[in-house]
Design an enzyme around this catalytic site. Sequence first.
Site, mmCIF file in Angstrom:
data_model
loop_
_atom_site.group_PDB
_atom_site.id
_atom_site.type_symbol
_atom_site.label_atom_id
_atom_site.label_comp_id
_atom_site.label_asym_id
_atom_site.label_seq_id
_atom_site.Cartn_x
_atom_site.Cartn_y
_atom_site.Cartn_z
ATOM 1 N N ASP A 194 2.776 3.416 -0.891
ATOM 2 C CA ASP A 194 1.637 2.950 -0.357
ATOM 3 C C ASP A 194 0.674 4.100 -0.300
ATOM 4 O O ASP A 194 1.165 5.376 -0.006
ATOM 5 C CB ASP A 194 1.877 2.463 1.330
ATOM 6 C CG ASP A 194 3.046 1.228 1.183
ATOM 7 O OD1 ASP A 194 3.036 0.644 0.276
ATOM 8 O OD2 ASP A 194 3.886 1.304 1.907
ATOM 9 N N ASP A 233 2.039 -0.154 -4.735
ATOM 10 C CA ASP A 233 2.480 -1.021 -3.860
ATOM 11 C C ASP A 233 1.288 -1.345 -2.828
ATOM 12 O O ASP A 233 0.474 -2.005 -3.133
ATOM 13 C CB ASP A 233 3.829 -0.167 -2.985
ATOM 14 C CG ASP A 233 4.458 -1.179 -2.281
ATOM 15 O OD1 ASP A 233 4.372 -2.432 -2.348
ATOM 16 O OD2 ASP A 233 5.367 -0.809 -1.558
ATOM 17 N N ASP A 237 0.615 -0.191 4.598
ATOM 18 C CA ASP A 237 1.560 -1.011 4.995
ATOM 19 C C ASP A 237 2.048 -0.485 6.571
ATOM 20 O O ASP A 237 2.261 0.764 6.808
ATOM 21 C CB ASP A 237 2.733 -0.786 4.039
ATOM 22 C CG ASP A 237 2.548 -2.017 3.102
ATOM 23 O OD1 ASP A 237 1.553 -2.670 2.877
ATOM 24 O OD2 ASP A 237 3.481 -2.306 2.294
ATOM 25 N N ARG A 289 -2.424 -10.620 1.256
ATOM 26 C CA ARG A 289 -1.722 -9.813 2.427
ATOM 27 C C ARG A 289 -3.069 -9.115 3.133
ATOM 28 O O ARG A 289 -3.022 -7.829 2.993
ATOM 29 C CB ARG A 289 -0.519 -8.820 1.670
ATOM 30 C CG ARG A 289 0.421 -9.489 1.183
ATOM 31 C CD ARG A 289 1.642 -8.439 0.691
ATOM 32 N NE ARG A 289 2.764 -9.229 0.364
ATOM 33 C CZ ARG A 289 3.725 -8.645 -0.253
ATOM 34 N NH1 ARG A 289 3.952 -7.288 -0.191
ATOM 35 N NH2 ARG A 289 4.810 -9.168 -0.704
#
Length: 417
Positions: A194, A233, A237, A289
């Site tokens: 990330d 990714d 996160d 997301r």
Amino acid sequence: MKRRHILALSALPVLGGCAATAPAPVELPLGWAGVGNTTGGAKAIPEHVFDVHDRAGLDAALRLGDKPKIIRIHTFIDLCPGGVEAFRDPEFNFDAFDRAFDPATWGRDAPRGPLEDARKRSEKRQADGSVVRLPSNTTLLGVSPGAGFLHGMVLLDKVSNIVIRDLRFSDAYDHFPAWEPRDNGHGEWNSEYDALSLRGAERVWVDHCLFDDGNHADKLEPIRLGQRVQHHDGLLDITNGSDLVTVSWCRFQAHDKTMLIGNSDGRITDDGLLRVTLHHNHFHACKERTPRVRFGRVHVVANLFSAERAEDFGYSLGVGIRSRLYSEHNHWELPPEIKADRLIRRLKGSAFTDRESRLNGQAVDILAAWAATHPGETMSADVGWRPDESYDAAALRPARPDQLVEQIRAGVGPRRA
């Protein structure tokens, strides 16, 4: 909007051979990070304020460990300057890997053997070189235009009291993504990094930052083993029981799986943690997301979600298992064919609250729109908590909702020094 009190910092001495000026006053965050009294390195003594111009200077500053520190970034630091050949194990070959694990001959078993071992060694070498681990009690500031990090991941792993502001996080590119042949039934490429990752971190404020994939959009990558390769990714996160986090005034752009809050349906120990506030952020052309939530009490307030093309939008708010997502005063600017029921996606969740949100300038009842297109399914409008019970949520709600979109577009991202 109400403002919190400010911690003033004294003038600083000459550091690293150049005159260090006093950093801007440090505001305390609103939302969940404010509940945690997140101050980062505000208590740093003058000798622990660092002006950083390269990776070597960054590593030197980080060796201070958990002592309060302020790290002022002046440049766009490439964390992986050598590219793929700097990390590729001599025994790893991409074409040989694809021939060996072609599902037509290998099947759907997980890769194993010398080529997969060589891929893992290559991946580890990249991680050792391109992952920056921030210690506790750190303020990380961008103080020059374009300051930030390229081709790597900034990791907050089991640390606390971090402030990150005015930085660009770009193109956290995994050169050696893993092939998982049973993922989604047809196999998927999954990457490791990330741009910014919180794993078991608490009391974190991320403010006025920019997150993107640089010049390497995954949609432009080739097809291998029947699936498009994914080299990125998440952009940001928040997983492994992270807690008391605020993300504010940030721009996230042109990405697929943007922000994950809670990493596993089976990680029931996350219940009661993952308290996150997202306010005044702009998610542009982010397919999904934004965020996708499990377990957490997440307040999504006064954000902008936009896309010019329908193919760049899947959904915004993912209602995952035992999530308690409280949405309000958010605005969506989307192509007309995208209707209100697509603003959320149910992912084993049972409750979702939204109020005072707008789609293309019109008031919208998101939950009712979703229910109308999902007969036989139910979600409660009661998520079991209200932000006002925990912090001054009124300070986050727009005084002039008609001006919110303009304010967000003008105010997000790194501010120029």
